[in-house]
Every structure is written in C-alpha cells, then in structure tokens.
Design an enzyme around this catalytic site. Structure first.
Site, PDB file in Angstrom:
ATOM      1  N   GLN A   1       6.643  -2.281  -6.197  1.00 33.81           N
ATOM      2  CA  GLN A   1       7.260  -3.526  -6.022  1.00 33.81           C
ATOM      3  C   GLN A   1       7.479  -4.364  -7.266  1.00 33.81           C
ATOM      4  OE1 GLN A   1       9.049  -4.624  -3.351  1.00 33.81           O
ATOM      5  NE2 GLN A   1       8.453  -3.107  -2.050  1.00 33.81           N
TER       6      GLN A   1
ATOM      7  N   LYS B   1      14.166   1.604  -5.567  1.00 34.96           N
ATOM      8  CA  LYS B   1      13.718   0.195  -5.308  1.00 34.96           C
ATOM      9  C   LYS B   1      14.356  -0.424  -6.893  1.00 34.96           C
ATOM     10  CE  LYS B   1       9.913   0.715  -2.315  1.00 34.96           C
ATOM     11  NZ  LYS B   1      10.524   0.199  -0.980  1.00 34.96           N
TER      12      LYS B   1
ATOM     13  N   ASP C   1      -0.202   1.245  -7.184  1.00 32.77           N
ATOM     14  CA  ASP C   1       1.183   1.232  -6.554  1.00 32.77           C
ATOM     15  C   ASP C   1       2.151   0.181  -7.136  1.00 32.77           C
ATOM     16  OD1 ASP C   1       3.323   1.077  -4.766  1.00 32.77           O
ATOM     17  OD2 ASP C   1       2.174   0.511  -2.977  1.00 32.77           O
TER      18      ASP C   1
ATOM     19  N   HIS D   1       0.441  -1.243   1.365  1.00 32.62           N
ATOM     20  CA  HIS D   1       1.341  -0.405   1.983  1.00 32.62           C
ATOM     21  C   HIS D   1       0.789   0.759   2.561  1.00 32.62           C
ATOM     22  CE1 HIS D   1       4.969   2.042   2.716  1.00 32.62           C
ATOM     23  NE2 HIS D   1       5.697   0.911   2.664  1.00 32.62           N
TER      24      HIS D   1
ATOM     25  N   CYS E   1       5.199  -1.642   7.199  1.00 35.52           N
ATOM     26  CA  CYS E   1       4.237  -0.522   6.773  1.00 35.52           C
ATOM     27  C   CYS E   1       2.891  -1.272   6.304  1.00 35.52           C
ATOM     28  CB  CYS E   1       4.876   0.267   5.697  1.00 35.52           C
ATOM     29  SG  CYS E   1       6.185   1.170   6.246  1.00 35.52           S
TER      30      CYS E   1
END
Length: 405
Positions: free
Chosen positions: A199, A222, A196, A119, A359
């Site tokens: 997700q 999220k 990261d 991302h 993104c």
C-alpha cells in the site's frame, strides 16, 4: 480537472447509467494506456521465453524482462538487481520469506512480532512459521487510532525477537508506520524486519537502503502495473543463504542424478517460465509513475485524502476509522447499515468502493466491527469523485430511511 485521468481508458465509461467513479485502488489500481500498449506490444512483436534461446525474439524478450528488473532496482533504490526477485505478488513474496528464510532460522525460544492490522498475507505465513517451529507469535499493541508507537516497539521487540513483520501502510486505516525507526530498533536487538509495502509503494518514494529493511515486498497491480507480478527485495547476503522453495527449469545451475546446484541470484528463486509480460508491464508502470514523479503523486494523494476526510466527517451517522493523517484511503461505516448494503447503493450510482473485512479479520475484531466500507484513491481521482461519494452516501441514507440510525 485531473489531467492524468485521460491516460486510463477504463475510466471513460458509465456504470449503471452513471459516469464511473473508481474508489477501489487499494484493491487494484487501474492501468494507463502506456502500460496496456507495452504488454500488447510484447505479445504482438516479441513474445518469446527468456534466458533460453539465442534467437532474436528471445533476446528481445530477455532484454525487456531484465530491463524491468533494473527499473525496479532503481525505483526502490536497491544496490543490485541480484536483490530483486520477481514473484506473483506481495503474498507470494512474503510466503517466500517465511518459508525459505524464517522457517530454517526460527527456534522454539524465539519470538515473531506482528501487528493486529496486518493484511492476512503478512499474518498467516507467520502463524504458520510459529506452528512449524514452536516460536511465540506476539502482537504489537496499537494506539487508539490504529498507529504504532515506538514506545510499544521498544517494549515488545526484545533480544528474543527474530522477526518483525509489518506493513508500511495499513490497507484498512491508511496508517503510515515508522519503518526506519522500527528497523533500527529491530537490528539493535539482533532481529530482522520484513515489510509489506503493497500500500505504500504506489503512493510515495521508497528507498530500501534508507529504510534499512531486510526484506520488502510489493505488488505491481496496485501501482498501475498488471496483475500477477510482484517483487521481493532482500538483502543480498540473506538471499544468498536462502534455499529456493520452487524447483524446476531455469533456476538450476547443474542437475546431477541425485542432486542439483542452483543458479546465482536472482534467478535461483524464479523457477520455470517467469511472469514475462507482467514484469515488462511493471517496468512500463514504473516509467509512467516516474514520468509524473512520486513526490507529485504523494502530494496529490495527501491533498485528496484530506479533502475526503473533511467532507466525509460532516455526514451525520458516519464512523471513520484510523488517524486523520493517513495515506490514500478512508475506511468507515454508515450508521448501523451493513457495508455490503452501502456498497450496493453506491454501485447503483456508478461508485466503486470495497466492503468487507479487507483481508484483515484481526483488525476488524480490534475495531469491534464485522466489516467496513473502504474508499481508496489514486492519481486519477480528484475532488469531484469525493463529492460524488458524499452524494452517494446521502442517497444511501435516504434509500434506507427509517432503517438508518
């Protein structure tokens, strides 16, 4: 029928004359009533600033805010609340690592390794660090299905590698990367790993000690929490050595005329009035997810994505990107139709999906497309939502008729 769906009041509505099918949870999840009521109760019952006054409302707000930090610590199995920094989201957390940790550390002869599937939030900060320091930015090659192989990791991550920055789950391909194995190799080479987790954290148990990562970032919005709140986990010894990048009230220990000293962790990185309602709402989201169980959520989401993959692949003219084994989303294109056109027709049917580059423009170039359609799922979705998506795509093909091929 999905019995968790009833907890999400926004889903009980029609869009364009059709019952809403929300398939954009990778962008932001919906919020259960338990989270909404917790935030509402804060503003109605004990709205106050934290760490400042000694009055009753201030004490209640501080207890709830710091209580949320403890919930986060437990949720990702961190050793101490000192290692839990509240941020505005994954983006600000990763930028904090890039500016406060990496920038002073990196030298011109060093290397930073990322993947083409990152991302932009985990790509642009490292571009900037490379520009500031003269270090070399290297891209880890992807396999044909978008996954990362340890063979390539072993080749690319060398004694020159100072930082490896990588997503745990791709927001486009749904690929689950082998973070624990990558971290082991990175540390053997004397580097640091920044993950990261935007997700992954909503869909599975995350154990930062077991993964052995140096930094881990994720967002509340999220995972059933409010927008504007995120978390940076970092190893305590690394955070202790880092300088804050925002200065002002509440992050200071003592202010002299020409210099100042900082509070201890985690507060030295939380200058100004913090995101109080956001943190309390994130704590409520964690309570909600834990009441269901992350193992159950992961099992549900994996079952759903298998069903989605099997149903979508039967549609003539569809191209699905990424591996068959994936987490909670499917990205595709329909013939030569522009993803925005596909999304517009689906929206007319009450189906919300994402269309664009997500993104991830370097990944779009790797896929040799300008954009894709993404349908992403969460605990409030079920097979009937996927059936509606399939019917919507068939209607899209009919609508464009001869234009579709």
């Amino acid at each position: 029928m999905n019995h968790w769906r009833k907890d999400f009041p926004i889903l009980d509505q029609e869009v364009n004359g059709h019952p809403l099918v929300y398939l954009d949870s990778a962008a932001t999840s919906q919020k259960p009533i338990q989270v909404i009521e917790t935030i509402d109760n804060y503003y109605k019952q004990y709205n106050s600033n934290v760490h400042r006054g000694v009055h009753t409302l201030g004490s209640r707000a501080t207890d709830a805010y710091e209580g949320a930090r403890e919930k986060v610590r437990r949720f990702i199995n961190a050793l101490s609340t000192k290692t839990i920094i509240f941020t505005r989201g994954t983006t600000s957390a990763l930028n904090l690592v890039a500016r406060s940790f990496a920038h002073p550390l990196i030298k011109p002869e060093d290397e930073i390794v990322i993947t083409p599937s990152e991302h932009h939030s985990n790509l642009i900060p490292w571009q900037q660090v490379a520009k500031w320091t003269g270090a070399k930015l290297k891209y880890l090659p992807l396999e044909t299905d978008g996954s990362v192989s340890m063979d390539q990791v072993m080749k690319m991550v060398t004694d020159k590698t100072k930082i490896v920055a990588i997503q745990q789950v791709s927001n486009v391909l749904g690929t689950l990367h082998p973070i624990k194995e990558i971290a082991r190799h990175v540390h053997q080479k004397g580097g640091y790993i920044v993950v990261d987790g935007a997700q992954s954290t909503p869909h599975m148990k995350v154990d930062v000690q077991d993964l052995d990562v140096d930094f881990f970032a994720f967002s509340g919005h999220k995972m059933c929490g409010p927008t504007g709140i995120g978390v940076l986990y970092g190893r305590e010894e690394l955070l202790n050595d880092m300088e804050p990048i925002e200065f002002g009230g509440e992050m200071i220990d003592y202010v002299y005329d020409y210099e100042s000293t900082w509070k201890e962790l985690p507060w030295k990185f939380e200058g100004g009035t913090p995101i109080i309602a956001g943190a309390i709402g994130l704590g409520a989201a964690i309570d909600y997810l834990e009441s269901i169980g992350l193992d159950r959520i992961e099992e549900h989401d994996r079952k759903l994505i298998r069903y989605a993959y099997e149903q979508l692949r039967r549609i003539d003219g569809i191209t699905i990107y990424g591996p068959e084994d994936r987490i909670a989303l499917v990205t595709f294109n329909l013939g030569n139709l522009h993803p925005h056109d596909v999304s517009t027709v689906l929206d007319a049917e009450g189906i919300a999906v994402r269309a664009g580059h997500h993104c991830c423009q370097p990944l779009m170039r790797w896929l040799d497309v300008s954009a894709t359609v993404r349908a992403s799922f969460y605990l409030y979705n079920d097979e009937s939502d996927i059936d509606r998506l399939v019917m919507g795509l068939q209607k899209t093909k009919e609508y464009f008729g001869n234009v579709f091929r």
